[in-house]
Design an enzyme around this catalytic site. Structure first.
Site, PDB file in Angstrom:
ATOM      1  N   ASP A  35     -25.613  56.851  48.985  1.00  0.00           N
ATOM      2  CA  ASP A  35     -24.965  55.805  49.763  1.00  0.00           C
ATOM      3  C   ASP A  35     -24.015  56.442  50.774  1.00  0.00           C
ATOM      4  O   ASP A  35     -23.298  57.402  50.464  1.00  0.00           O
ATOM      5  CB  ASP A  35     -24.198  54.854  48.828  1.00  0.00           C
ATOM      6  CG  ASP A  35     -23.847  53.543  49.506  1.00  0.00           C
ATOM      7  OD1 ASP A  35     -24.419  52.505  49.138  1.00  0.00           O
ATOM      8  OD2 ASP A  35     -22.987  53.558  50.427  1.00  0.00           O
ATOM      9  N   ILE A  36     -23.982  55.913  51.979  1.00  0.00           N
ATOM     10  CA  ILE A  36     -23.160  56.478  53.053  1.00  0.00           C
ATOM     11  C   ILE A  36     -21.666  56.250  52.791  1.00  0.00           C
ATOM     12  O   ILE A  36     -20.824  56.973  53.348  1.00  0.00           O
ATOM     13  CB  ILE A  36     -23.594  55.871  54.409  1.00  0.00           C
ATOM     14  CG1 ILE A  36     -23.245  56.780  55.561  1.00  0.00           C
ATOM     15  CG2 ILE A  36     -23.029  54.480  54.598  1.00  0.00           C
ATOM     16  CD1 ILE A  36     -23.945  56.418  56.862  1.00  0.00           C
ATOM     17  N   ASN A  92     -26.966  43.795  43.999  1.00  0.00           N
ATOM     18  CA  ASN A  92     -26.252  42.705  44.660  1.00  0.00           C
ATOM     19  C   ASN A  92     -27.300  41.788  45.287  1.00  0.00           C
ATOM     20  O   ASN A  92     -28.192  42.260  46.010  1.00  0.00           O
ATOM     21  CB  ASN A  92     -25.321  43.240  45.744  1.00  0.00           C
ATOM     22  CG  ASN A  92     -24.178  44.048  45.162  1.00  0.00           C
ATOM     23  OD1 ASN A  92     -23.714  43.780  44.065  1.00  0.00           O
ATOM     24  ND2 ASN A  92     -23.726  45.055  45.902  1.00  0.00           N
ATOM     25  N   GLY A  98     -22.038  40.220  47.813  1.00  0.00           N
ATOM     26  CA  GLY A  98     -21.798  41.494  48.489  1.00  0.00           C
ATOM     27  C   GLY A  98     -23.035  42.148  49.063  1.00  0.00           C
ATOM     28  O   GLY A  98     -22.953  43.273  49.563  1.00  0.00           O
ATOM     29  N   GLN A  99     -24.193  41.470  49.013  1.00  0.00           N
ATOM     30  CA  GLN A  99     -25.384  42.090  49.613  1.00  0.00           C
ATOM     31  C   GLN A  99     -25.252  42.081  51.138  1.00  0.00           C
ATOM     32  O   GLN A  99     -24.964  41.035  51.742  1.00  0.00           O
ATOM     33  CB  GLN A  99     -26.662  41.347  49.201  1.00  0.00           C
ATOM     34  CG  GLN A  99     -27.921  42.087  49.664  1.00  0.00           C
ATOM     35  CD  GLN A  99     -29.220  41.430  49.198  1.00  0.00           C
ATOM     36  OE1 GLN A  99     -29.216  40.344  48.611  1.00  0.00           O
ATOM     37  NE2 GLN A  99     -30.332  42.094  49.495  1.00  0.00           N
ATOM     38  N   HIS A 105     -32.632  46.811  46.802  1.00  0.00           N
ATOM     39  CA  HIS A 105     -32.128  48.140  46.452  1.00  0.00           C
ATOM     40  C   HIS A 105     -31.300  48.077  45.186  1.00  0.00           C
ATOM     41  O   HIS A 105     -30.538  47.147  44.973  1.00  0.00           O
ATOM     42  CB  HIS A 105     -31.296  48.752  47.588  1.00  0.00           C
ATOM     43  CG  HIS A 105     -30.166  47.893  48.071  1.00  0.00           C
ATOM     44  ND1 HIS A 105     -30.361  46.860  48.948  1.00  0.00           N
ATOM     45  CD2 HIS A 105     -28.848  47.903  47.786  1.00  0.00           C
ATOM     46  CE1 HIS A 105     -29.199  46.272  49.199  1.00  0.00           C
ATOM     47  NE2 HIS A 105     -28.257  46.883  48.492  1.00  0.00           N
ATOM     48  N   HIS A 107     -28.269  49.947  43.249  1.00  0.00           N
ATOM     49  CA  HIS A 107     -27.176  50.911  43.306  1.00  0.00           C
ATOM     50  C   HIS A 107     -27.124  51.610  41.943  1.00  0.00           C
ATOM     51  O   HIS A 107     -27.060  50.939  40.907  1.00  0.00           O
ATOM     52  CB  HIS A 107     -25.824  50.221  43.488  1.00  0.00           C
ATOM     53  CG  HIS A 107     -25.642  49.495  44.779  1.00  0.00           C
ATOM     54  ND1 HIS A 107     -24.886  49.997  45.826  1.00  0.00           N
ATOM     55  CD2 HIS A 107     -26.079  48.281  45.196  1.00  0.00           C
ATOM     56  CE1 HIS A 107     -24.867  49.125  46.818  1.00  0.00           C
ATOM     57  NE2 HIS A 107     -25.584  48.072  46.466  1.00  0.00           N
TER      58      HIS A 107
HETATM   59  P1  5GP Z   1     -25.363  46.055  49.516  1.00  0.00           P
HETATM   60  O1  5GP Z   1     -23.980  45.794  50.053  1.00  0.00           O
HETATM   61  O2  5GP Z   1     -26.405  45.345  50.355  1.00  0.00           O
HETATM   62  O3  5GP Z   1     -25.542  45.778  48.053  1.00  0.00           O
HETATM   63  O4  5GP Z   1     -25.600  47.606  49.661  1.00  0.00           O
HETATM   64  C1  5GP Z   1     -25.883  48.234  50.868  1.00  0.00           C
HETATM   65  C2  5GP Z   1     -25.385  49.635  50.768  1.00  0.00           C
HETATM   66  O5  5GP Z   1     -25.956  50.384  51.829  1.00  0.00           O
HETATM   67  C3  5GP Z   1     -23.863  49.777  50.903  1.00  0.00           C
HETATM   68  O6  5GP Z   1     -23.323  50.355  49.716  1.00  0.00           O
HETATM   69  C4  5GP Z   1     -23.679  50.667  52.124  1.00  0.00           C
HETATM   70  O7  5GP Z   1     -22.623  51.598  51.981  1.00  0.00           O
HETATM   71  C5  5GP Z   1     -25.037  51.348  52.236  1.00  0.00           C
HETATM   72  N1  5GP Z   1     -25.402  51.731  53.587  1.00  0.00           N
HETATM   73  C6  5GP Z   1     -25.255  50.977  54.716  1.00  0.00           C
HETATM   74  N2  5GP Z   1     -25.736  51.632  55.782  1.00  0.00           N
HETATM   75  C7  5GP Z   1     -26.196  52.839  55.319  1.00  0.00           C
HETATM   76  C8  5GP Z   1     -26.814  53.950  55.962  1.00  0.00           C
HETATM   77  O8  5GP Z   1     -27.054  53.988  57.169  1.00  0.00           O
HETATM   78  N3  5GP Z   1     -27.137  55.004  55.172  1.00  0.00           N
HETATM   79  C9  5GP Z   1     -26.884  55.015  53.819  1.00  0.00           C
HETATM   80  N4  5GP Z   1     -27.237  56.117  53.149  1.00  0.00           N
HETATM   81  N5  5GP Z   1     -26.313  53.970  53.191  1.00  0.00           N
HETATM   82  C10 5GP Z   1     -25.981  52.890  53.923  1.00  0.00           C
END
Ligand code: 5GP
Ligand code: ZN
Length: 119
Positions: A35-36, A92, A98-99, A105, A107
């Site tokens: 994760d970034i 999520n 929080g998605q 995906h 986590h």
């Molecule tokens: P969500 O919030 O949808 O459950 O998770 C999305 C995740 O993607 C977040 O934890 C966010 O930090 C990660 N993310 C967003 N953009 C990027 C990216 O460009 N590269 C990577 N490796 N992770 C990302």
């Protein structure tokens, strides 16, 4: 068509290689990358290569690939050596939870104490 790559989807672009990522594992059906914006020492995202907006729609359409995501999540935890102390797999689902990326995906979070219930 269901499962096809979406031109406006960040994670489809990571699957295709158009957006770079620190990939830790790849299988025929999945990619796992760091994760970034990590929320724990281990914070890896495991995604199906096919596009579905969330885990439930993936599982309904492609149950074997949903199982592949779960298997790969466990292997990531083993390889990062966080399985011994416990780790968390989170999907999520929906903006209210929080998605922010609407490509299914998991986590994988570990390497620190994890509170229950989560926030
Ligand atoms: P969500 O919030 O949808 O459950 O998770 C999305 C995740 O993607 C977040 O934890 C966010 O930090 C990660 N993310 C967003 N953009 C990027 C990216 O460009 N590269 C990577 N490796 N992770 C990302
Ligand atoms: Zn996608």
């Amino acid at each position: 068509m269901a499962g096809e790559p979406q031109s406006d989807c960040l994670f489809c672009k990571i699957v295709s290689g158009d957006v770079p990522a620190t990939i830790v594992r790849e299988s025929d059906t999945t990619v796992a990358f760091r994760d970034i914006n990590p929320q724990a020492p281990t914070h890896v995202l495991v995604i199906p290569k096919v596009h579905y907006p969330d885990a439930a729609s993936l599982a309904a359409a492609e149950p074997q690939i949903a199982a592949d995501v779960l298997r790969e999540a466990g292997t990531v935890a083993t390889e990062d050596m966080v399985d011994g102390h416990g780790y968390r797999v989170v999907f999520n689902t929906g903006a209210g939870a929080g998605q922010t990326v609407f490509h299914a995906h998991a986590h994988v979070l570990g390497g620190r104490g994890l509170q229950w219930p989560p926030g």
